[in-house]
Enzyme design. Structure first.
Site, PDB file in Angstrom:
ATOM      1  N   GLU A   1      42.073  21.679  45.446  1.00  0.00           N
ATOM      2  CA  GLU A   1      42.620  21.289  46.611  1.00  0.00           C
ATOM      3  C   GLU A   1      41.847  19.950  47.044  1.00  0.00           C
ATOM      4  O   GLU A   1      40.850  19.737  47.040  1.00  0.00           O
ATOM      5  CB  GLU A   1      42.516  22.251  47.749  1.00  0.00           C
TER       6      GLU A   1
ATOM      7  N   GLY B   1      32.874  24.744  52.033  1.00  0.00           N
ATOM      8  CA  GLY B   1      32.536  26.367  52.342  1.00  0.00           C
ATOM      9  C   GLY B   1      32.861  27.195  51.589  1.00  0.00           C
ATOM     10  O   GLY B   1      32.087  28.136  50.725  1.00  0.00           O
ATOM     11  N   ALA B   2      34.296  27.288  51.036  1.00  0.00           N
ATOM     12  CA  ALA B   2      34.792  28.160  50.087  1.00  0.00           C
ATOM     13  C   ALA B   2      36.398  27.559  49.816  1.00  0.00           C
ATOM     14  O   ALA B   2      36.819  26.502  50.440  1.00  0.00           O
ATOM     15  CB  ALA B   2      34.932  29.495  50.937  1.00  0.00           C
TER      16      ALA B   2
ATOM     17  N   GLU C   1      40.187  28.907  48.785  1.00  0.00           N
ATOM     18  CA  GLU C   1      41.205  30.144  48.766  1.00  0.00           C
ATOM     19  C   GLU C   1      41.956  30.104  47.567  1.00  0.00           C
ATOM     20  O   GLU C   1      43.145  30.702  47.696  1.00  0.00           O
ATOM     21  CB  GLU C   1      42.042  30.152  49.934  1.00  0.00           C
ATOM     22  N   ASN C   2      41.693  29.937  46.244  1.00  0.00           N
ATOM     23  CA  ASN C   2      42.186  30.085  45.165  1.00  0.00           C
ATOM     24  C   ASN C   2      42.782  31.488  45.196  1.00  0.00           C
ATOM     25  O   ASN C   2      42.141  32.251  45.110  1.00  0.00           O
ATOM     26  CB  ASN C   2      41.375  29.798  43.914  1.00  0.00           C
TER      27      ASN C   2
ATOM     28  N   HIS D   1      38.185  34.324  56.639  1.00  0.00           N
ATOM     29  CA  HIS D   1      39.295  33.052  56.606  1.00  0.00           C
ATOM     30  C   HIS D   1      39.725  32.886  55.302  1.00  0.00           C
ATOM     31  O   HIS D   1      41.182  32.834  55.132  1.00  0.00           O
ATOM     32  CB  HIS D   1      38.189  31.962  56.728  1.00  0.00           C
ATOM     33  N   GLU D   2      39.124  33.049  54.149  1.00  0.00           N
ATOM     34  CA  GLU D   2      39.702  32.800  52.726  1.00  0.00           C
ATOM     35  C   GLU D   2      40.924  33.712  52.349  1.00  0.00           C
ATOM     36  O   GLU D   2      41.955  33.545  51.808  1.00  0.00           O
ATOM     37  CB  GLU D   2      38.650  32.605  51.840  1.00  0.00           C
TER      38      GLU D   2
ATOM     39  N   HIS E   1      43.979  33.303  53.943  1.00  0.00           N
ATOM     40  CA  HIS E   1      44.668  32.145  53.159  1.00  0.00           C
ATOM     41  C   HIS E   1      45.615  32.840  52.117  1.00  0.00           C
ATOM     42  O   HIS E   1      46.654  32.337  51.787  1.00  0.00           O
ATOM     43  CB  HIS E   1      43.936  31.266  52.426  1.00  0.00           C
TER      44      HIS E   1
ATOM     45  N   GLU F   1      45.377  25.990  57.578  1.00  0.00           N
ATOM     46  CA  GLU F   1      44.084  26.094  58.138  1.00  0.00           C
ATOM     47  C   GLU F   1      43.990  26.427  59.741  1.00  0.00           C
ATOM     48  O   GLU F   1      43.169  27.274  59.757  1.00  0.00           O
ATOM     49  CB  GLU F   1      43.422  24.583  57.769  1.00  0.00           C
TER      50      GLU F   1
END
Ligand SMILES: [Zn+2]
Length: 1012
Positions: A138, A280-281, A283-284, A315-316, A319, A338
């Site tokens: 991304e 930070g991370a 979301e795949n 959070h991830e 997503h 987001e």
């Protein structure tokens, strides 16, 4: 569309060659690729060497005939900046609507980068460097791993095959369906993965390396579905640090499945900690990747770090629905990813780690930051309708900002708060009761479920989202239409209003009642704007863009208006003496007041328990109760007094429904700080910030996370704002160092106020044990309490230095290992929550010796968190020579990594007027060295340009703006024009703050010593 990609990744030796083949089945002329049926445009990064191509038309179904080869030409787009486009021209122009299979072979080497398919390295237990391969696609980097249609709306079913060293674990979005040993030199194996549902290329992911895992399962509730297998991976030896995240994930998935009414879509979920990771991370779908510090939890993780890991996981996982299942059609709607993940992370966080009270803290943790960003000159609408600056990678990156994330969360929080009273947001004027407890499945959530179902495995835009939510809100209210008029202005207009409250008491048969007048005007750092009169709501029209200056034409202050719903709660109190022992406040229900136009008036309703009792009571109210409304409040002095009165009277009273006032206290203090910074004027002096901190201490409320964090950090920000004056000729007396370099009057005041909070003693006992009797959430105030109290406590600084000196001695004796000082009770142990404060105090107190100890430790310690903490302490050096040596270290080779340079120099600038002066000289004279180390502008905000804003933006004299302009004239490639504008804006704000408030603050501090 479908895509079948096979990659062979050799991790055994540099330069780590990758070869691959991709087969894409595409419908010609369907919009899957540009141009007509005879021309297909796809993406392949310039580093991807396409070695062979083949195009064919499959035979009609069931014919059994072989595919028909198509003669074709393949070239790269030669246009400037478009070299990552492959243009495929087909001979004989097949009919639009025909299906074609495009096969490409390609090769490249695994880059040492943080995007595309890249190389990450780490040292294993015996110090050997190990290689792994991982992805970060991304927004636009899948094309660097394999040729593809790299746009979010062009979804495909992806099938991945990885040929990797036999020793490696290979992961992708879907579970492996089979593994085949290939033998050969070195030993390889081929791992095949199941086909994904239709999904955007930016969500494809692969991780290959030596990995260890903790496995668990997430329950799926009543539906009877099998539990979801959840695995958390890290590099070998990390097993113990993966447990916390596994626990979080197993709780967050069922919580979000239950809330959204839509099950998680894939058959497994993996979370992986990656040693080299930019964000930070990520979301795949099914294979979420994390920076190590955002996934791993060990004994040396601070409370703040633990709180963060749970919320980043949540959070991830949010997503998986918001972004992965339904994807914005284009990047200008990225708030649909987001903003939603940033709201639902609080819901998931509360399921994973309820001790932190995420939703209850959403104002202080998230919304406050959004309000600050959304008041700046470069603010933008949540859904701007197009990428500001055009469709380029840099403009896509720029939209991943505090507005997109945090305002998105704040607006959702607001809509959800009023969703069960849809009339309030649709067609009412005046006051209605809200429901006291928000239900789980309110009209907002029902609308979101409809959206997630309607666009599953597809894409959607803001119009689709607003339509789904508005229809649901309207249905809940039994209305034809109307909710859209509430929701649209909040997502399509930049900015937000300042809502002013004027309260006029008057006598009624029940006691002293009050008339309330609400007014609204746009809030910006340049001062209040003008409310746009007329029309039906602020949704467009004249000035309705909230100040985003169309075509640079912005006459006077921005004009705008929002449909505002103000939640409030009324309290009735006996008599006049707030400290009277018999006083018990009576709380009314939560109410909503509508402010559709520029002003509204109503009488405060008496709580039902009070009416008819015939006692003399007076009313108070807390406006924007719980801080769910996305606006700032300007309370008049009377309503401010009444707020203080409610706090004092409600202390220790458990009978009040929702007697947690943390968010309200934080909001009132934060609003006062912001109003003073924006030059709102009138009663809104910076002294109000200090007065509120003082009355919070006097209210008798024990230290609590949101409220006391706001009080301490706002007081510290007032202190910081007094300091830039030095650059323009003199610090105000109250902020200047005392005799023999001791604390200033303001330092003394802040320290004494921190000590006067009931319960503060628990936080100031020492650095080796957590405060007793304090909840995990409230323990987050600990570092702030230490910072504030230590400003005027040399004994505390001396103790910190002694502890630090011994700790670093022991670490050096152990060859850089932290093992000996890592256990509670051990000599040299410091509680992780305050380690950064201890090191900063130690450097401030220990002088040259402390700086030397830090430098030595930086060269010996091999622990990322400890290294960060050591680096962060350097800016606390107090002498000119010390600060100069720290700055020099920033551009030396070795000790400071390039990603940390901007942070370190920025910290030196913030440390003191002297630090700012030295940092600015350093930036001006060493610009070329800094640039060589951190890279040119555009590198994720880490470049020289952002450093110029950080350092020069802290001054308060115009002369500095001219210096920035000169620096830009010398280095036009390194210093962006926007940096000059930002510095000019910040300097003007600082100068105005000092002119308006510095003398007042000094005078006020002298006349109002802390304490009862
Ligand atoms: Zn996100």
């Amino acid at each position: 569309m479908s895509s079948d990609v096979a990659l062979r990744i050799d991790l055994d030796a540099a330069p780590y060659p990758v070869t691959g083949e991709v087969s894409i089945v595409v419908v010609l002329g369907s919009g899957e690729g540009a141009g007509g049926a005879g021309c297909v445009v796809l993406h392949a990064g310039e580093g991807v060497d396409v070695t062979a191509s083949d195009v064919s038309l499959p035979p009609p179904d069931g014919s059994g005939a072989p595919p028909t080869p198509v003669a074709h030409a393949l070239r790269r787009n030669a246009a400037e900046g478009l070299g990552d486009q492959l243009i495929l021209t087909l001979d004989g122009a097949p009919a639009a609507g025909a299906t074609a299979e495009i096969r490409l072979a390609f090769s490249y080497h695994l880059p040492r980068a943080l995007n595309g398919l890249y190389l990450s390295t780490y040292r294993d237990a015996d110090g050997t460097e190990r290689a792994m391969a991982t992805t970060q696609f991304e927004p636009t980097d899948a094309r660097h791993a394999f040729p593809c249609f790299d746009e979010p709306a062009l979804k495909a079913r992806h099938t991945v095959h990885l040929t990797v060293p036999a020793w490696a674990t290979a992961l992708s979005n879907m579970p492996a369906t089979g593994e085949t040993a290939l033998g050969g030199p070195g030993g390889f194996k081929r791992v095949d993965f199941a086909e994904t549902p239709p999904m955007s290329t930016y969500l494809v992911a692969m991780v290959v390396g030596r990995l260890t895992a903790v496995r668990t399962a997430a329950g799926r509730g009543e539906g009877g579905a099998a539990p979801l297998p959840v695995s958390v991976y890290g590099t070998p030896g990390r097993e113990g640090e993966l447990e916390a995240a596994a626990g979080h994930a197993s709780k967050v998935v069922p919580r979000l499945e239950g809330l959204f009414g839509v099950p998680y879509d894939l058959p497994k979920l993996d979370l992986v900690a990656i040693p080299d990771f930019a964000a930070g991370a990520m979301e795949n779908w099914g294979l979420v990747t994390f920076r190590q510090s955002d996934l791993l939890v060990s004994g040396s993780t601070s409370t703040r770090g633990r709180k963060r890991v749970a919320v980043v996981v949540a959070h991830e996982l949010a997503h998986m629905w918001w972004g992965d299942r339904v994807t914005p059609a284009w990047w200008d709607d990225i708030w649909l990813n987001e903003g939603f993940a940033s709201y639902f992370e609080h819901v998931g966080g509360d399921a994973a780690a309820p001790e932190f009270g995420y939703l209850a803290s959403i104002y202080w943790d998230t919304v406050s930051r959004a309000l600050d960003a959304d008041a700046a000159a470069d603010r933008h609408a949540l859904a701007p309708g197009a990428l500001p600056g055009g469709d380029r990678a840099a403009t896509i990156d720029a939209l991943f900002d505090a507005i997109t994330y945090s305002k998105g969360a704040g607006v959702l929080s607001m809509v959800r708060q009023v969703a069960r009273r849809t009339h309030a947001i649709v067609d009412f004027e005046g006051v209605v009761p809200a429901f006291p407890e928000p239900a789980d499945r309110d009209a907002l959530i029902t609308g979101l479920e409809g959206h997630l179902r309607a666009h599953a495995f597809g894409s959607a835009d803001t119009g689709d989202l607003v339509g789904a939510v508005s229809a649901s809100l309207d249905r809940a209210a039994g209305l034809e239409r109307g909710a859209e008029g509430f929701v649209t202005p909040w997502v399509r207009q930049a900015g937000f209003p300042l809502v002013s409250v004027e309260l006029t008491p008057h006598e009624t048969p029940d006691g002293t009642g009050a008339r309330v007048r609400l007014t609204q005007a746009p809030f910006t750092w340049a001062g209040p704007g003008e409310c746009a009169e007329g029309g039906d709501g602020g949704d467009g029209g004249d000035g309705g863009d909230g100040g985003a200056c169309p075509a640079g034409d912005c006459p006077g202050e921005p004009r705008a208006r929002w449909p505002v719903v103000v939640p409030f709660q009324v309290f009735a109190l006996d008599g006049d003496d707030p400290a009277g022992p018999e006083r018990r406040p009576v709380a009314g229900p939560l109410m909503l007041a509508s402010l559709r136009g520029c002003s509204a008036e109503f009488d405060l309703p008496f709580p039902p328990d009070v009416v008819g009792k015939g006692e003399r009571r007076k009313l108070a109210a807390v406006f924007n109760r719980g801080r769910h409304g996305f606006f700032r409040l300007a309370l008049d002095l009377h309503s401010m007094d009444l707020f203080g009165w409610v706090l004092q009277a409600s202390r220790g009273v458990s009978v009040l429904a929702g007697s947690d006032f943390g968010a309200d206290i934080a909001g009132v203090i934060d609003d006062a700080r912001a109003a003073a910074e924006a030059g709102v004027g009138g009663a809104h002096s910076a002294t109000r910030v200090l007065a509120l901190a003082r009355s919070l201490a006097q209210s008798g409320r024990v230290v609590e996370y949101s409220g006391h964090s706001a009080a301490l950090s706002s007081a510290l920000s007032v202190r910081e704002r007094l300091l830039p004056v030095a650059a323009s000729g003199g610090t105000p007396a109250c902020a200047a160092p005392g005799p023999a370099g001791g604390p200033s009057e303001v330092d003394e005041w802040i320290a004494a106020t921190a000590r006067s909070f009931p319960g503060s003693a628990a936080f100031l006992r020492g650095f080796t044990g957590a405060p007793e009797g304090v909840s995990p959430r409230d323990r987050l105030v600990w570092p702030l309490m230490v910072r504030a109290a230590a400003r005027a406590d040399d004994g505390m600084a001396a103790a910190a230095w002694e502890l630090m000196r011994r700790r670093l001695e022991l670490v050096m004796e152990a060859g850089g290992s932290l093992a000996a000082v890592g256990a509670p009770g051990a000599e040299g142990y410091v509680h992780p929550d305050v380690l950064a404060e201890v090191y900063a105090l130690g450097v401030r107190h220990g002088g040259e010796e402390a700086l030397a100890a830090v430098r030595a430790a930086l060269g010996a310690v091999d622990d990322a968190a400890e290294t960060d903490t050591l680096l962060g302490s350097l800016a606390a050096a107090s002498s000119e020579a010390g600060l100069a040596s720290v700055l020099a270290l920033a551009v030396e080779d070795g000790v400071v990594r390039s990603q940390d340079v901007v942070g370190l120099v920025g910290d030196v600038a913030r440390s003191s007027p002297l630090g700012r002066q030295l940092a600015w000289e350093f930036v001006r004279t060493r610009a070329a060295d800094i640039d060589a180390k951190v890279g040119r502008v555009g590198a994720a905000g880490a470049g020289l340009s952002s450093l110029v804003v950080r350092v020069a933006g802290g001054f308060a004299d115009e002369a500095r703006v001219a210096e920035v302009e000169r620096l830009r004239a010398e280095h036009p490639d390194w210093v962006l024009e926007s940096a000059v504008a930002k510095v000019a804006d910040l300097v003007a704000r600082n100068a105005r703050w000092i002119a308006d408030h510095a003398a007042d603050v000094c005078d006020w501090v002298r006349r109002h010593p802390p304490g009862p």
